[in-house]
Design a protein around this motif. Structure first.
Motif, PDB file in Angstrom:
ATOM      1  N   ASP A 137      -2.817  -9.829   2.404  1.00 28.74           N
ATOM      2  CA  ASP A 137      -3.607  -9.156   3.811  1.00 28.74           C
ATOM      3  C   ASP A 137      -3.371 -10.056   4.940  1.00 28.74           C
ATOM      4  OD1 ASP A 137      -4.491  -6.818   2.123  1.00 28.74           O
ATOM      5  OD2 ASP A 137      -5.897  -8.529   0.926  1.00 28.74           O
TER       6      ASP A 137
ATOM      7  N   ARG B 199      -9.986  -0.880   3.797  1.00 25.65           N
ATOM      8  CA  ARG B 199     -10.123  -1.594   5.031  1.00 25.65           C
ATOM      9  C   ARG B 199     -11.482  -1.287   5.838  1.00 25.65           C
ATOM     10  NH1 ARG B 199     -10.287  -0.865  10.280  1.00 25.65           N
ATOM     11  NH2 ARG B 199     -10.065   1.300  10.050  1.00 25.65           N
TER      12      ARG B 199
ATOM     13  N   TRP C 269       0.789  -1.274   0.174  1.00 23.17           N
ATOM     14  CA  TRP C 269       0.274  -0.071  -0.042  1.00 23.17           C
ATOM     15  C   TRP C 269       0.838   1.264   0.001  1.00 23.17           C
ATOM     16  CZ3 TRP C 269      -5.023   0.000  -0.941  1.00 23.17           C
ATOM     17  CH2 TRP C 269      -5.856  -1.322  -0.839  1.00 23.17           C
TER      18      TRP C 269
ATOM     19  N   TYR D  92      -5.905   3.046   1.708  1.00 20.08           N
ATOM     20  CA  TYR D  92      -5.892   1.658   2.537  1.00 20.08           C
ATOM     21  C   TYR D  92      -6.967   1.840   3.438  1.00 20.08           C
ATOM     22  CZ  TYR D  92      -4.984  -1.454   6.126  1.00 20.08           C
ATOM     23  OH  TYR D  92      -5.170  -2.131   7.289  1.00 20.08           O
TER      24      TYR D  92
END
Length: 293
Positions: A272, A66, A48, A62
């Motif tokens: 992730d 999220r 990221w 990001y």
């Protein structure tokens, strides 16, 4: 417009379904730039922090990804885009295939902190949170597995993420239960395909019983050991399963769906740490497939 960014046609399809305000009631700013940054990262798999400056602050991009992964925004957008496609007659319900694919987990995806054992407050647990973080250890190392159902147009209808060592047959019911396409003009959401296809991994008495109960026609080959066991039991083994070789040829459609989904490098390799963030990454890649003509 940079390579891989949303076209004007794709943006016109996506924009009506985007949230207007954030968690604290303030209005979101510039969705298109942030979403292009998310799509760039999903397609390339870069960290990221290495996002190009043209997408703005990497932290803003990001955090939006999220948050939308945690509160189910990406899931709602996917559902809305699928509803638009169904209304336009772009979903091929005549044959839906089920299959799974393993995604190698990068070393950066391991080591997520364990959550506290106490019961969290309402709304604090992400929608797709998994205590095991969807990571499993098999012969190839750390892996995650995506179990999905794909329609005839090679686009995913629903999927479930599990640790890599989990079997395919027990997850078929969970995947089919997630198929729920709303009908904007009224009526119940569509949840059943006309026909279901799968390989030998999905051949089990419980799966066939579930499909018969829901009146879903299916083409699933019977493994030799199951056939021999049924014949050995005689009349108590039940009737032989029907199998159409011509219909089974369409099983390649779900495999092509997986190939299209894993063209996104952040899906083919999991970077992730949290399962709900990876679920959002896969959902974002699926949304992009539905936006394309």
């Amino acid at each position: 417009m940079g390579r891989g960014d949303l076209t004007n046609t794709e943006w016109a399809r996506l924009e009506p379904h985007l949230p207007v305000s954030g968690q604290r009631g303030g209005r979101w700013t510039g969705h298109r730039e942030a979403i292009n940054g998310i799509l760039f990262r999903v397609r390339t798999g870069i960290p990221w922090r290495d996002l190009p400056a043209r997408f703005g602050s990497w932290k803003t991009v990001y955090e939006r990804h999220r948050r939308w992964s945690a509160d189910g925004t990406w899931d709602r957008i996917l559902c809305a885009v699928q509803a638009d496609a169904d209304l336009a007659g772009r979903i091929d319900w005549s044959m839906v295939g089920v299959d799974s694919t393993s995604c190698r987990a990068h070393q950066h995806s391991a080591g997520a902190r364990k959550r506290k054992p106490h019961v969290p407050k309402k709304g604090t647990t992400p929608r797709q949170h998994r205590p095991d973080e969807g990571l499993g250890r098999s012969r190839g190392g750390l892996t995650s597995k995506i179990h999905l159902a794909g329609e005839g147009g090679c686009r995913p209808l629903a999927f479930v993420i599990t640790p890599g060592q989990w079997g395919d047959a027990p997850q078929m019911t969970a995947v089919l239960e997630r198929i729920r396409i709303p009908r904007p003009q009224g009526g119940r959401p569509r949840t059943r395909p006309d026909h279901l296809g799968g390989d030998k991994a999905y051949s089990s008495r419980s799966n066939r019983r579930y499909l018969r109960r829901r009146r879903i026609k299916h083409t699933i080959p019977e493994p030799k050991d199951q056939r021999a066991n049924r014949q050995r039991r005689g009349s108590r083994g039940g009737r032989p399963t029907s199998f159409d070789r011509e219909i089974y040829k369409r099983r390649n459609e779900v495999e092509r769906t997986i190939n299209r989904l894993k063209n996104s490098r952040a899906v083919a390799t999991r970077y992730d740490k949290r399962a709900y963030v990876f679920h959002g990454t896969v959902t974002t890649a699926a949304i992009r497939l539905w936006l394309r003509p």
